[in-house]
Scaffold this active site. Structure first.
Site, PDB file in Angstrom:
ATOM      1  N   ASP A  74     -20.481  42.536 -31.237  1.00  0.00           N
ATOM      2  CA  ASP A  74     -20.396  41.221 -30.454  1.00  0.00           C
ATOM      3  C   ASP A  74     -21.842  40.731 -30.087  1.00  0.00           C
ATOM      4  OD1 ASP A  74     -20.890  42.603 -28.193  1.00  0.00           O
ATOM      5  OD2 ASP A  74     -18.712  42.279 -27.543  1.00  0.00           O
ATOM      6  N   ARG A  89     -13.678  42.426 -32.953  1.00  0.00           N
ATOM      7  CA  ARG A  89     -15.014  42.688 -33.415  1.00  0.00           C
ATOM      8  C   ARG A  89     -14.980  43.250 -34.768  1.00  0.00           C
ATOM      9  NH1 ARG A  89     -17.158  46.344 -29.297  1.00  0.00           N
ATOM     10  NH2 ARG A  89     -14.948  46.377 -28.466  1.00  0.00           N
ATOM     11  N   ASP A 111     -12.038  42.532 -23.867  1.00  0.00           N
ATOM     12  CA  ASP A 111     -13.368  42.975 -23.617  1.00  0.00           C
ATOM     13  C   ASP A 111     -14.062  42.116 -22.536  1.00  0.00           C
ATOM     14  OD1 ASP A 111     -13.560  44.926 -25.810  1.00  0.00           O
ATOM     15  OD2 ASP A 111     -14.124  43.209 -27.210  1.00  0.00           O
ATOM     16  N   TYR A 127      -5.487  35.176 -31.295  1.00  0.00           N
ATOM     17  CA  TYR A 127      -6.977  35.131 -30.904  1.00  0.00           C
ATOM     18  C   TYR A 127      -7.555  34.249 -31.646  1.00  0.00           C
ATOM     19  CZ  TYR A 127      -6.305  40.038 -29.134  1.00  0.00           C
ATOM     20  OH  TYR A 127      -5.594  41.350 -28.497  1.00  0.00           O
TER      21      TYR A 127
END
Length: 300
Positions: A89, A181, A47, A75
């Site tokens: 987010d 997310r 993103d 992540y």
């Protein structure tokens, strides 16, 4: 007759530590320009607000992208508890809030449902296609979509810390197609307090990790110099999750021409692997009785 592709026939991987505020496509375009490469692509979108490992493939290495995209990725991210946003987010507007705050033990217990084989619904603002259009384009127009859940393998999901009652830091190792997310959104929903991602960083992607990455500033500073060329990693790294077979010299010639070629090694009939000659990848294909039947051939 097709038009000749402009640019250098440079091949390999450049691992970039993507900064926040730029798209993955913009990073690829910058790398392609800096190396004057004829062809470039990346192995897994981040993103715009995300940071971390973005593996950029150049030239013949683009043929190995699917194998890195399919590999596990790690992540680290922070979840804001108590608020849901339209984008899941921090870039999106807050659409709901909650005064409820779970305990550490409640968070630990809830994480168990997000490990292993799970079904995950992508965010409304995602690149998923809906009747030929990107979900994020439809979401910007105010359309609410009923996106289908998709399977995801989550190998690891653990709590790293709790800075305060409103935040929790997590680490996830997952397979292809995972949305951090969505994890934040669904964890918040499971806990009854709502949640969204404040920040996220990809620590590693398949064979590539942050220690190998260069900054975008370095790419710009060293653009079109031998120094940047020297940072390229071999395309063979993108094949590390596949078995390697040693091609005979005669087999390598046949493989380069797109024909089955003799290789040294053994595997089950139909196993996908890659053939090398003197350490250099020749082709990817399927093993059948002492030969590799190529599906991708490397032209260098």
């Amino acid at each position: 007759m097709g038009r000749a592709r402009k640019g250098r026939a440079v091949s390999g991987w450049l691992i970039v530590d993507k900064p926040a505020g730029v798209t993955s496509t913009a990073v690829v375009n910058k790398v392609k320009w800096a190396l004057e490469a004829a062809k470039a692509g990346h192995a897994g979108t981040l993103d715009p607000d995300a940071t971390g490992v973005l593996a950029v493939a150049l030239g013949e290495a683009t043929k190995t992208i699917p194998y890195v995209t399919d590999a596990l990725k790690c992540y680290r991210f922070r979840v804001v508890l108590g608020a849901a946003t339209e984008t899941d987010d921090a870039s999106g507007a807050v659409i709901a809030t909650s005064a409820l705050r779970p305990t550490d033990a409640q968070i630990e217990a809830a994480l168990a449902a997000f490990r292993g084989d799970i079904m995950q619904v992508p965010p409304q603002y995602s690149a998923v296609k809906v009747e030929g259009e990107r979900a994020y384009d439809l979401a910007r127009e105010g359309e609410v979509m009923d996106l289908a859940a998709r399977p995801l393998w989550v190998e690891r999901l653990v709590m790293l810390g709790r800075p305060d009652a409103d935040h929790v830091d997590l680490e996830m190792v997952c397979g292809k197609g995972g949305y951090v997310r969505s994890i934040a959104r669904d964890l918040g929903a499971a806990l009854g307090c709502l949640g969204h991602v404040e920040w996220l960083r990809r620590e590693w992607s398949g064979p590539f990790d942050a220690d190998q990455a260069v900054t975008l500033e370095t790419v710009e500073t060293e653009a079109r110099t031998e120094a940047l060329d020297a940072r390229l990693l071999p395309l063979e790294l993108g094949l590390q999750d596949l078995p390697e077979f040693n091609a005979t010299p005669e087999g390598a010639v046949r493989l380069r021409n797109g024909n089955p070629g003799q290789v040294i090694g053994h595997a089950d009939w139909g196993t996908e692997g890659w053939a090398s000659l003197n350490g250099q990848a020749v082709a990817v294909g399927h093993y059948r009785g002492g030969e590799l039947h190529p599906s991708r051939v490397f032209n260098r």
